[in-house]
Motif scaffolding. Sequence first.
Motif, PDB file in Angstrom:
ATOM      1  N   LEU A 163     -31.044  60.313  49.443  1.00 52.11           N
ATOM      2  CA  LEU A 163     -30.027  60.941  50.322  1.00 52.11           C
ATOM      3  C   LEU A 163     -28.902  61.780  49.637  1.00 52.11           C
ATOM      4  O   LEU A 163     -28.201  62.632  49.965  1.00 52.11           O
TER       5      LEU A 163
ATOM      6  N   ILE B 101     -26.152  60.873  57.693  1.00 58.41           N
ATOM      7  CA  ILE B 101     -26.516  60.488  56.285  1.00 58.41           C
ATOM      8  C   ILE B 101     -25.123  60.468  55.639  1.00 58.41           C
ATOM      9  O   ILE B 101     -24.936  59.472  54.837  1.00 58.41           O
TER      10      ILE B 101
ATOM     11  N   THR C 228     -30.784  55.440  48.794  1.00 56.49           N
ATOM     12  CA  THR C 228     -29.550  56.085  49.102  1.00 56.49           C
ATOM     13  C   THR C 228     -29.588  57.236  47.896  1.00 56.49           C
ATOM     14  O   THR C 228     -28.947  58.234  47.935  1.00 56.49           O
TER      15      THR C 228
END
Length: 292
Positions: free
Chosen positions: A6, A68, A3
């Motif tokens: 992202l 996302i 994460t």
Amino acid sequence: MDTKKLEALLISVQEGSFTRAAQTLGCTQSGLTHMMNALEQEVGFPLLERGHHGTRLTERGQQLEPAIRQFLAAGRELEAQMDAIRRQESQWIRVGAYSSMAVHWLPAILQSFRQTLPNVRVDVQMGGIEELYGWVRTGEVDLAFVSRQDDLKADFLSLKEDVLVAILPEDAHWDGWTSFPVSEFEGREFLMPALGFNRDIMPMFRRHRVHPRIHRTTVDDPVVISMVAHGLGVSIMTELIMAGRNETSVRVLPIEPRAFRELGIIVRSRRELKPAVLDLIQCAFTTVRAMD
């Protein structure tokens, strides 16, 4: 999928350049570049394009952007729920208290606290002044409901003033008295309540240079009151101790000048408090103020 990569991707697009994005993220530009390269290798196609226009998503990156953001939001929600469960189910709070505070305050405080954190276990132990301060210092309890004692080390959070009252035999001698001058204790047989109550009473006697004939007791408050009723001496309690008692065997008068003990919560260090303990303290402040 990582994460952090992202989140770095979205910040890079938001800032429009790797330089500003790296500053926001607190990393080097080369570190951010390495992170984005690793992400694109993991995905299998380019997500960013950089040029004179700045940094922006590729067409495929734009297609993935809603997913996302949804993925990251779901991750944050999951972490929040896990943290809430950990706080509620894995914590155990140990509380110390004077018997008077345990009887008159704690039930309402714990009822309010249970509505906030229903799965936190709270154990209550009662004790005297030195005992409770000692338990806090050694960590045997997380907090204690006590009176302020400046010579005993602990962080004190004030809740309420508890007025001292004279406990006298029911006798015609006191007819018409609306208060009891502290000077009237001079030379009288005085029954000192147990559990360290002398720490709340003796400063008043010293301040007014009053010297009663003190008899220390090791019994609880109802027994002291009964002893006064049987003419064995006079004593001092507080408004909180006497709350709810329909005592017809003794006379209760406020002391003149007004005297009180300061009641509150002690902790070893405010900086070390667990979140659930802070919640319990907040419930205590709200509940006690609502009782006034």
